[in-house]
Design a protein around this motif. Structure first.
Motif, PDB file in Angstrom:
ATOM      1  N   THR A 166      60.572  36.242 -18.064  1.00  0.00           N
ATOM      2  CA  THR A 166      60.321  35.321 -19.166  1.00  0.00           C
ATOM      3  C   THR A 166      59.711  34.036 -18.599  1.00  0.00           C
ATOM      4  N   VAL A 167      58.856  33.419 -19.379  1.00  0.00           N
ATOM      5  CA  VAL A 167      58.139  32.217 -18.937  1.00  0.00           C
ATOM      6  C   VAL A 167      58.256  31.144 -20.012  1.00  0.00           C
ATOM      7  N   ALA A 168      58.434  29.899 -19.596  1.00  0.00           N
ATOM      8  CA  ALA A 168      58.384  28.759 -20.511  1.00  0.00           C
ATOM      9  C   ALA A 168      57.320  27.810 -19.983  1.00  0.00           C
ATOM     10  N   GLY A 169      56.384  27.439 -20.849  1.00  0.00           N
ATOM     11  CA  GLY A 169      55.311  26.561 -20.393  1.00  0.00           C
ATOM     12  C   GLY A 169      54.607  25.878 -21.538  1.00  0.00           C
ATOM     13  N   LYS A 170      53.626  25.060 -21.188  1.00  0.00           N
ATOM     14  CA  LYS A 170      52.868  24.312 -22.204  1.00  0.00           C
ATOM     15  C   LYS A 170      51.464  24.040 -21.691  1.00  0.00           C
ATOM     16  N   PRO A 171      50.440  24.413 -22.484  1.00  0.00           N
ATOM     17  CA  PRO A 171      49.065  24.070 -22.119  1.00  0.00           C
ATOM     18  C   PRO A 171      48.702  22.673 -22.601  1.00  0.00           C
ATOM     19  N   SER A 172      47.620  22.143 -22.032  1.00  0.00           N
ATOM     20  CA  SER A 172      47.195  20.801 -22.400  1.00  0.00           C
ATOM     21  C   SER A 172      45.689  20.678 -22.233  1.00  0.00           C
ATOM     22  N   THR A 173      45.036  20.161 -23.254  1.00  0.00           N
ATOM     23  CA  THR A 173      43.607  19.874 -23.194  1.00  0.00           C
ATOM     24  C   THR A 173      43.420  18.396 -23.494  1.00  0.00           C
ATOM     25  N   ALA A 174      42.955  17.652 -22.501  1.00  0.00           N
ATOM     26  CA  ALA A 174      42.812  16.200 -22.649  1.00  0.00           C
ATOM     27  C   ALA A 174      41.347  15.793 -22.592  1.00  0.00           C
ATOM     28  N   ASP A 175      41.022  14.716 -23.277  1.00  0.00           N
ATOM     29  CA  ASP A 175      39.653  14.199 -23.260  1.00  0.00           C
ATOM     30  C   ASP A 175      39.290  13.692 -21.864  1.00  0.00           C
ATOM     31  N   TRP A 176      38.021  13.761 -21.556  1.00  0.00           N
ATOM     32  CA  TRP A 176      37.504  13.288 -20.275  1.00  0.00           C
ATOM     33  C   TRP A 176      36.632  12.066 -20.536  1.00  0.00           C
ATOM     34  N   TYR A 177      36.937  10.957 -19.828  1.00  0.00           N
ATOM     35  CA  TYR A 177      36.184   9.722 -19.994  1.00  0.00           C
ATOM     36  C   TYR A 177      35.472   9.363 -18.699  1.00  0.00           C
ATOM     37  N   LEU A 178      34.248   8.921 -18.821  1.00  0.00           N
ATOM     38  CA  LEU A 178      33.468   8.449 -17.677  1.00  0.00           C
ATOM     39  C   LEU A 178      33.080   7.011 -17.939  1.00  0.00           C
ATOM     40  N   ARG A 179      33.640   6.112 -17.114  1.00  0.00           N
ATOM     41  CA  ARG A 179      33.421   4.669 -17.291  1.00  0.00           C
ATOM     42  C   ARG A 179      33.692   4.246 -18.727  1.00  0.00           C
ATOM     43  N   GLY A 180      34.780   4.766 -19.283  1.00  0.00           N
ATOM     44  CA  GLY A 180      35.230   4.377 -20.610  1.00  0.00           C
ATOM     45  C   GLY A 180      34.569   5.084 -21.761  1.00  0.00           C
ATOM     46  N   VAL A 181      33.630   5.976 -21.459  1.00  0.00           N
ATOM     47  CA  VAL A 181      32.919   6.689 -22.521  1.00  0.00           C
ATOM     48  C   VAL A 181      33.398   8.136 -22.587  1.00  0.00           C
ATOM     49  N   LYS A 182      33.821   8.583 -23.772  1.00  0.00           N
ATOM     50  CA  LYS A 182      34.304   9.947 -23.939  1.00  0.00           C
ATOM     51  C   LYS A 182      33.171  10.943 -23.718  1.00  0.00           C
ATOM     52  N   GLN A 183      33.473  11.978 -22.930  1.00  0.00           N
ATOM     53  CA  GLN A 183      32.494  13.003 -22.618  1.00  0.00           C
ATOM     54  C   GLN A 183      32.773  14.276 -23.420  1.00  0.00           C
ATOM     55  N   GLU A 184      31.829  15.190 -23.401  1.00  0.00           N
ATOM     56  CA  GLU A 184      32.000  16.454 -24.111  1.00  0.00           C
ATOM     57  C   GLU A 184      32.985  17.379 -23.402  1.00  0.00           C
ATOM     58  N   THR A 185      33.096  17.212 -22.084  1.00  0.00           N
ATOM     59  CA  THR A 185      33.981  18.075 -21.294  1.00  0.00           C
ATOM     60  C   THR A 185      35.420  17.564 -21.339  1.00  0.00           C
TER      61      THR A 185
END
Length: 353
Positions: free
Chosen positions: A276-295
């Motif tokens: 059995t496994v317990a876990g959690k995925p996470s997708t966070a925004d990527w910022y470059l010099r304060g600007v949100k990127q597509e990745t």
């Protein structure tokens, strides 16, 4: 010095990380395997790496950045994996139970900031298992607001955020966690911090915090040196260090059951045959010099066997190109590392399938 690393597991983790980088076309990544009860690091790899024979040469050139291990020295916004800790705090403080029913309207407005679920969906009547399985930002933020800033930040600091873990590696970063005493703090921070945004942490801080849930509520100090010999020949054995009890045994075990059910629904690919496994995925925004990127930055943290955890594993990939989501990118890597770790370490199965 004698290290805690398992040579066979370390070799596999380095190989699997390189394969993950190739498969997802990520720019960089990290995998850490921790022994749950002690905090000992059994494997730790980051990509890109460097040839140790060229370390002095690199240090005097533009490649000096390669000498820094991002697992311990670079911070990022962890994202939704920290929802586990917000719910842990709420359970511990009696704000919620496994029977509490919430109403998800799909939107929360605080200080003129609109918070939505990642899929912009509205889920109606849900419980905490649903919140984790569907990774609901709106209700996680509402839970944090209900907890209140004082109790929330006290608990997150106990989990190890905003200060170094004390791991015996050089150049450890502390991460950032604004609190109500900071002039720039607002209640928007409280809402977004609840799901791992608006704050930063190292991969070691993230895995160590989730490991506290696996370890019946006790936060350990991670370490990589097992023993060393003094100048006079005396051999010193490192003893595991318990840093703090963050939540009760009852809270940790209840949350592990909820996480196991949510994992079975949300990321079944993480399960390893016989465990059995317990876990959690996470997708966070990527910022470059304060600007949100597509990745994005994607993370998966989990432990197994879920009822009596032996190992905790973190997989982090930066800016994967094959998919922006954690599910298709990090979860298969977690599965493979967990499966091989159980074989190498001789961890007994706990499930029929």
């Amino acid at each position: 010095m004698v290290l805690t690393l398992d040579l066979n597991l370390q070799t596999y983790v380095e190989t699997r990380l390189a394969q993950a980088i190739q498969d997802t076309r990520a720019t960089s990544g990290t995998i850490i395997v921790m022994e749950t009860k002690t905090g000992a690091i059994l494997a730790s790899a980051s990509w890109p790496g460097y040839d140790p024979n060229r370390a002095i040469e690199l240090a005097s050139k533009s490649g000096a950045g390669l000498l820094r291990d991002p697992a311990v020295s670079e911070v990022y916004e962890p994202g939704s994996v920290l929802k586990v800790l917000t719910i842990a705090a709420a359970l511990e403080l009696g704000q919620v139970t496994t029977r509490t029913i919430f109403t998800d309207t799909g939107r929360l407005v605080i200080n003129n900031k609109r918070i939505y679920n990642s899929d912009r969906g509205r889920y109606g009547r849900v419980d905490i298992e649903d919140i984790l399985a569907n990774s609901l930002n709106v209700l996680t933020a509402q839970i944090a607001l209900d907890i209140g800033e004082k109790a929330f930040y006290e608990r997150f600091k106990l989990f190890g955020f905003g200060h170094r873990t004390g791991i015996d590696l050089g150049n450890e970063a502390a991460g950032t966690l604004r609190t109500p005493t900071d002039p720039e703090w607002s209640r928007t921070d409280l809402a977004t911090n609840s799901y791992g945004q608006g704050m930063t942490a190292t991969p070691y801080q993230v895995i160590n915090a989730i490991n506290a849930i696996a370890n019946d509520g006790v936060l350990m100090q991670p370490y990589i040196v097992q023993q060393w010999r003094e100048a006079d020949g005396e051999v010193v054995q490192k003893q595991p260090v318990q840093v703090a009890r963050v939540v009760s045994v009852e809270t940790a075990r209840t949350l592990r059951e909820v996480m196991t059910a949510a994992t079975r629904r949300g990321t079944p690919r993480a399960f390893v045959k016989g465990y059995t496994v317990a876990g959690k995925p996470s997708t966070a925004d990527w910022y470059l010099r304060g600007v949100k990127q597509e990745t994005t930055i994607v993370t998966y943290v989990g432990f197994l066997p879920a009822d009596q955890p032996q190992i905790t594993i973190l997989v982090k990939l930066d800016q994967p190109r094959s998919s922006k989501w954690a599910g298709p990118t990090t979860v298969p890597v977690f599965h493979d590392v967990a499966e091989r770790a159980c074989q190498i370490l001789g961890i007994a199965p706990n499930a029929a399938k």
